[in-house]
Design a protein around this motif. Structure first.
Motif, PDB file in Angstrom:
ATOM      1  N   ASP A   1      -7.790  70.325  15.298  1.00  0.00           N
ATOM      2  CA  ASP A   1      -6.558  70.442  14.509  1.00  0.00           C
ATOM      3  C   ASP A   1      -5.527  71.304  15.222  1.00  0.00           C
ATOM      4  OD1 ASP A   1      -7.639  68.859  12.552  1.00  0.00           O
ATOM      5  OD2 ASP A   1      -8.277  70.522  11.268  1.00  0.00           O
TER       6      ASP A   1
ATOM      7  N   GLY B   1      -4.131  69.429  18.206  1.00  0.00           N
ATOM      8  CA  GLY B   1      -3.192  68.404  17.756  1.00  0.00           C
ATOM      9  C   GLY B   1      -1.867  69.006  17.320  1.00  0.00           C
ATOM     10  N   SER B   2      -1.918  70.138  16.608  1.00  0.00           N
ATOM     11  CA  SER B   2      -0.684  70.801  16.175  1.00  0.00           C
ATOM     12  C   SER B   2       0.113  71.311  17.371  1.00  0.00           C
ATOM     13  CB  SER B   2      -1.021  71.967  15.245  1.00  0.00           C
ATOM     14  OG  SER B   2      -1.684  71.517  14.082  1.00  0.00           O
TER      15      SER B   2
ATOM     16  N   ILE C   1       0.081  70.091  20.481  1.00  0.00           N
ATOM     17  CA  ILE C   1       0.677  68.941  21.174  1.00  0.00           C
ATOM     18  C   ILE C   1       1.880  68.416  20.403  1.00  0.00           C
ATOM     19  CG2 ILE C   1       0.269  66.554  21.895  1.00  0.00           C
ATOM     20  CD1 ILE C   1      -2.619  67.348  22.478  1.00  0.00           C
ATOM     21  N   ALA C   2       1.756  68.355  19.069  1.00  0.00           N
ATOM     22  CA  ALA C   2       2.884  67.891  18.253  1.00  0.00           C
ATOM     23  C   ALA C   2       4.080  68.820  18.403  1.00  0.00           C
ATOM     24  CB  ALA C   2       2.450  67.801  16.790  1.00  0.00           C
ATOM     25  N   MET C   3       3.835  70.147  18.392  1.00  0.00           N
ATOM     26  CA  MET C   3       4.936  71.094  18.573  1.00  0.00           C
ATOM     27  C   MET C   3       5.561  70.950  19.950  1.00  0.00           C
ATOM     28  SD  MET C   3       5.104  75.210  18.837  1.00  0.00           S
ATOM     29  CE  MET C   3       5.125  74.997  20.619  1.00  0.00           C
ATOM     30  N   THR C   4       4.737  70.707  20.970  1.00  0.00           N
ATOM     31  CA  THR C   4       5.252  70.527  22.322  1.00  0.00           C
ATOM     32  C   THR C   4       6.172  69.304  22.396  1.00  0.00           C
ATOM     33  OG1 THR C   4       3.256  71.545  23.260  1.00  0.00           O
ATOM     34  CG2 THR C   4       4.599  70.171  24.728  1.00  0.00           C
ATOM     35  N   LEU C   5       5.752  68.199  21.798  1.00  0.00           N
ATOM     36  CA  LEU C   5       6.581  66.991  21.798  1.00  0.00           C
ATOM     37  C   LEU C   5       7.868  67.205  21.004  1.00  0.00           C
ATOM     38  CD1 LEU C   5       3.792  64.280  21.288  1.00  0.00           C
ATOM     39  CD2 LEU C   5       4.943  64.932  23.421  1.00  0.00           C
ATOM     40  N   ASP C   6       7.772  67.863  19.852  1.00  0.00           N
ATOM     41  CA  ASP C   6       8.966  68.143  19.054  1.00  0.00           C
ATOM     42  C   ASP C   6       9.921  69.070  19.810  1.00  0.00           C
ATOM     43  OD1 ASP C   6       8.001  66.594  17.003  1.00  0.00           O
ATOM     44  OD2 ASP C   6       7.134  68.275  15.887  1.00  0.00           O
TER      45      ASP C   6
ATOM     46  N   ARG D   1      11.862  67.035  22.287  1.00  0.00           N
ATOM     47  CA  ARG D   1      12.972  66.295  21.651  1.00  0.00           C
ATOM     48  C   ARG D   1      14.105  67.234  21.254  1.00  0.00           C
ATOM     49  NH1 ARG D   1       8.602  63.191  19.390  1.00  0.00           N
ATOM     50  NH2 ARG D   1       8.482  64.612  17.616  1.00  0.00           N
TER      51      ARG D   1
ATOM     52  N   TYR E   1       3.844  78.736  19.800  1.00  0.00           N
ATOM     53  CA  TYR E   1       2.922  78.117  18.837  1.00  0.00           C
ATOM     54  C   TYR E   1       2.156  79.174  18.055  1.00  0.00           C
ATOM     55  CZ  TYR E   1      -1.104  75.675  16.959  1.00  0.00           C
ATOM     56  OH  TYR E   1      -2.078  75.198  16.107  1.00  0.00           O
TER      57      TYR E   1
END
Length: 276
Positions: free
Chosen positions: A30, A33-34, A36-41, A44, A230
């Motif tokens: 978890d 995954g969080s 990686i999601a923060m890195t992608l956001d 952007r 993070y």
């Protein structure tokens, strides 16, 4: 003791350990995954307008202020010991004039980026984590979201970019200080020829090695900044939680540092062998 009681206790203990291991694995998945999601956001958010130039400059100055002094104080004794030991071996085989080649290769390709980003992870990243962690437990991050302000664009992007840029600048500074330290030790202490030292400085090191060094520093600084942001944004548990997050930031950033260093060095060497 009743028959079978000890066996039953072992089964219960084994089952409890298995459940704890599964929970730990799920928790790690978890968190990964969080992250990686923060890195992608964050990637952007980098291209959204308006860009926070003032925040970026303030963070660059702040991280540089807490990193430059420790970087120099770490570089001189750390690189000094390594260079001195290498030169001792060269003295024994009568090749002390080749010390410049060893200094250039060691400092530029490996030791410089590592020393620079150890400071960024130990000083800059912890300061970033503590700042964002304090904002999180004071619910400032939640307040920004309520007001329609994206914390990633407003806070995370400038800090990650600042960490990356300062790491690259520190790498150059550490390389200069390291080569100067190597020169002083080799020429003044161990009897190397000044001209031969300077002539051999680029014998094993070229522009591609410096470019690799800067790429390493950029990747290391980027990863340290992302880890710090993070952990700061996911802090919980009050002041104690902030302290725990800062400690975890150092450990995770240094672990990522060595992983990326191994990968980048292996890729560079493989490309070099393929080109040859």
């Amino acid at each position: 003791m009743l028959p079978g009681t000890a066996h039953g206790d072992d089964v219960v203990a084994h089952g409890g350990a298995s459940r704890m291991a599964r929970r730990s694995a799920v928790s790690f998945a978890d968190a990964l995954g969080s992250f990686i999601a923060m890195t992608l956001d964050t990637g952007r958010a980098l291209f959204r307008r308006p860009f926070q130039w003032r925040e970026l400059l303030e963070q660059i100055v702040f991280i540089a202020r807490v990193s430059v002094g420790p970087a120099i104080m770490l570089t001189v004794p750390f690189l000094g010991v390594v260079i001195f030991l290498i030169n001792q071996l060269l003295v024994q085989i009568g090749a002390v004039d080749l010390s410049g080649a060893g200094v250039g290769l060691g400092v530029v390709r490996e030791i410089g980026p590592l020393a620079a980003v150890l400071i960024v992870a130990g000083a800059g990243a912890t300061a970033i984590c503590a700042d964002l962690g304090s904002r999180t437990i004071r619910e400032e991050i939640d307040a920004m979201k309520v007001l329609g302000i994206d914390p990633l664009q407003r806070l995370v992007v400038p800090r990650v970019l600042a960490s990356t840029l300062v790491a690259m600048a520190l790498n150059s500074l550490v390389s200069i200080v390291g080569i100067s330290t190597g020169y002083a030790l080799s020429v003044l202490v161990q009897g190397a020829s000044p001209g031969q030292f300077m002539a051999n400085l680029t014998l094993l090191t070229g522009l591609s090695d410096f470019v690799l060094s800067e790429i390493k520093a950029a990747v290391f600084g980027l990863s340290a900044g992302l880890v710090a942001c993070y952990r700061g944004l996911t802090t919980s548990g009050g002041a104690k939680g902030v302290g725990d997050a800062v400690n975890q930031t150092v450990v995770l950033a240094i672990a990522a540092l060595f992983v990326f260093n191994t990968v980048l060095s292996a890729v560079y060497l493989q490309l070099g062998l393929t080109a040859n």
